[in-house]
Enzyme design. Structure first.
Site, PDB file in Angstrom:
ATOM      1  N   GLU A 206     -42.691 102.345   8.637  1.00  0.00           N
ATOM      2  CA  GLU A 206     -43.948 102.679   8.069  1.00  0.00           C
ATOM      3  C   GLU A 206     -44.569 103.761   8.987  1.00  0.00           C
ATOM      4  O   GLU A 206     -44.549 103.688  10.287  1.00  0.00           O
ATOM      5  CB  GLU A 206     -44.968 101.370   8.294  1.00  0.00           C
TER       6      GLU A 206
ATOM      7  N   LYS B   5     -46.615  97.338  18.166  1.00  0.00           N
ATOM      8  CA  LYS B   5     -47.399  98.664  17.769  1.00  0.00           C
ATOM      9  C   LYS B   5     -49.016  98.577  18.408  1.00  0.00           C
ATOM     10  O   LYS B   5     -49.492  99.592  18.829  1.00  0.00           O
ATOM     11  CB  LYS B   5     -47.345  99.017  16.469  1.00  0.00           C
TER      12      LYS B   5
ATOM     13  N   ARG C  28     -34.153  90.686  15.688  1.00  0.00           N
ATOM     14  CA  ARG C  28     -34.907  91.979  16.331  1.00  0.00           C
ATOM     15  C   ARG C  28     -34.580  91.987  17.791  1.00  0.00           C
ATOM     16  O   ARG C  28     -34.186  91.131  18.454  1.00  0.00           O
ATOM     17  CB  ARG C  28     -36.172  91.959  16.117  1.00  0.00           C
TER      18      ARG C  28
END
Length: 556
Positions: free
Chosen positions: A35, A269, A259
């Protein structure tokens, strides 16, 4: 004996090989779908290496697809930075695509589901929808709008697209199962109204699909064979499959892996943006940040990051990777490619009293002893040099092998010197040291009868150039920042940056290049920073020569 060990396959490679062996697919197609709402970080590096690496290994391809379905957080700046990061890591995509490319097709998919009685327009507020979802142990309550007719839903959805309603006034929901134990299947929202300018489609749309509706369908449109996500998307997979099944479109399939979590690091983020906005760091590419652009600026190499991702492998279970392993991979590569240079950070003047005044001798130094075809640079040597202040001690303890009164050391690539006299100011501070040199001890010559245990780096004072050196270290003081109590900012390492405003470098660094890496002898690995100007060279420390943190934490 074979010189190369055959590596065992990770579980995703096993799946791919079986799919190719069985004829399920003739070729594989993966995708990397960021994104564009921020800069990529080290966790994304693992995903990039996995997706592109699989395609490269098995003769397939990878699309770079921007998941740009949230216009209020996305910017072209992020798109460009992501493309630069992927290329820097050494990968090329087959197609550059955007979820916004599919807005019309996704809208038609939604209309198709409405016609099948599998989607409806809901006038409930976001709070009402959240309350009606129930709990993991209690079923949800169906919306009073769930049984609207197909015709009414089609009309309302068309009016949503036309801009008739305000943000939040209506949403489109999938009609799945309000009693499902999987909360994601309790009539998830497919579309919301958002009157916001989109970085690519402008003001054409005022309704935008949510991730769960857009992602799987975008995979299907592109005929992605292996859609690889991190473990938190496991609960989303049944919905991914449900949409594809009900729409009867290409059956892309989702696979999940653990992850990348690294000690002394955060990858949220939201938290990274906080560090930037509150000026705790100097932007997204501050060399202490875990972003790819920051690691690039700090001097990490793409080869070392790819090696790191290869070493940690692909797992099904979350774990915390030691930051020291990343540093090890960086050191290992830099040791092979870095040019050796001498830089003095805290200078102490040394006068070689028996060396001729005004004489300058050009000595030779290897650019990289690890390179079989190493080249050599000229190093000027003169009567007055700088050494590190910490390399001299007036009253040394036993087994001190650096410079001290009456003691001898070798100057790297030069001569052996002996300390004869210590000069001090009125306050008793040492201002300079007077030494003599042994002319017959020149490096490269036959001086087997002269033995010294210490070797120091140095710089000729008349030839030294000034440089600013930024010594970066880990941004946090605790291993697992996410699990530490309180505010994550409480654990900021106050010593994560130390600036040497006036270091003295050998003149070869006057021609330093941004794409070169340097080992400052006995100091660490460094790279030229973009703040460099015609007036001043600025270097960033990439990593120390050895793992100093392990020693400090009692692990060495």
């Amino acid at each position: 004996m074979s010189t190369t060990e055959e590596k065992s396959l990770n579980f995703i490679e096993e799946i791919v090989e079986e799919d190719l062996r069985s004829g399920k697919y003739k070729t594989i197609l993966t995708r990397f779908p960021p994104e564009p709402n921020g800069y990529l970080h080290i966790g994304h590096a693992k995903s990039i290496c996995l997706n592109f690496g699989l395609a490269n290994k098995y003769g397939g391809a990878t699309n770079l697809r921007f998941d740009d379905t949230n216009p209020t957080t996305e910017e072209t700046e992020y798109v460009e930075s992501i493309k630069a990061d992927v290329k820097w890591l050494g990968f090329n995509w087959a197609k550059e695509l955007y979820a916004s490319d599919y807005f019309e097709q996704l809208y038609n998919f939604a209309v198709d589901l409405i016609k099948k009685g599998l989607a409806y327009v809901d006038d409930s507020t976001s709070d009402e929808i959240a309350a009606s979802k129930g709990t993991p142990t209690q079923p949800g309550t169906p919306s009073i709008y769930r049984d609207r007719s197909v015709e009414e839903n089609l009309q309302l959805f068309a009016e949503m697209r036309a801009g008739k309603y305000k943000d939040g006034e209506k949403v489109l929901r999938a009609k799945v199962d309000m009693a499902s134990p999987n909360m994601h299947l309790r009539d998830p929202i497919m579309y919301r109204i958002k009157h916001a300018h989109h970085h690519r489609t402008g003001d054409k749309w005022c309704i935008y699909p949510l991730y769960d509706f857009a992602h799987g369908q975008s995979d299907s449109i592109e005929h992605i064979t292996h859609s690889i996500c991190t473990l938190e998307f496991i609960p989303h997979r049944p919905l991914y499959d449900w949409f594809i099944e009900k729409l009867d479109i290409f059956p892309s399939h989702q696979y999940e892996f653990a992850r990348l979590n690294v000690t002394y690091t955060i990858v949220s983020k939201r938290k990274l943006l906080q560090l930037v906005n509150e000026k705790i760091v100097d932007g997204w590419d501050d060399p202490r940040m875990p972003t790819i652009s920051a690691m690039r600026r700090r001097g990490f190499t793409p080869e070392s990051l790819r090696d790191f991702c290869e070493k940690i492998g692909v797992a099904k279970r979350e774990n915390l990777i030691d930051y020291s392993l990343l540093e090890f991979c960086v050191r290992e590569h830099l040791n092979k490619i870095a040019l050796r240079r001498m830089v003095v950070f805290d200078p102490l003047k040394v006068v070689i009293t028996n060396y001729e005044v005004g004489k300058v001798e050009m000595l030779k130094g290897e650019n990289n002893p690890e390179d079989e075809d190493t080249t050599y640079r000229d190093i000027p040597f003169s009567r007055e040099i700088y050494i590190e202040r910490e390399d001299f001690m007036e009253n040394p303890p036993k087994k001190y092998f650096r410079l001290a009164p009456g003691q001898m050391v070798r100057l790297k690539n030069a001569y052996i010197i002996k300390c004869e006299e210590v000069m001090k100011d009125e306050q008793g501070n040492i201002t300079e040291v007077h030494c003599t040199y042994l002319p017959e001890s020149k490096s490269g010559g036959d001086h087997s009868n002269i033995k010294v245990k210490g070797t120091l780096h140095w710089v000729s004072i008349p030839h030294a150039i000034n440089a600013e050196v930024r010594e970066y270290d880990r941004l946090f003081t605790v291993e697992n920042v996410d699990e530490a109590p309180g505010d994550f900012k409480d654990y900021i390492n106050k010593d994560s940056l130390h600036v040497v405003a006036n270091a003295y470098a050998e003149p070869a660094l006057q021609h330093a290049k941004f794409d070169e890496r340097y080992q400052f002898l006995r100091k660490g690995y460094f790279t030229l920073d973009m703040d460099t100007s015609e007036e001043k060279l600025v270097f960033n420390r990439t990593v120390t020569l050895r793992d100093t943190w392990a020693k400090e934490k009692g692990k060495a």
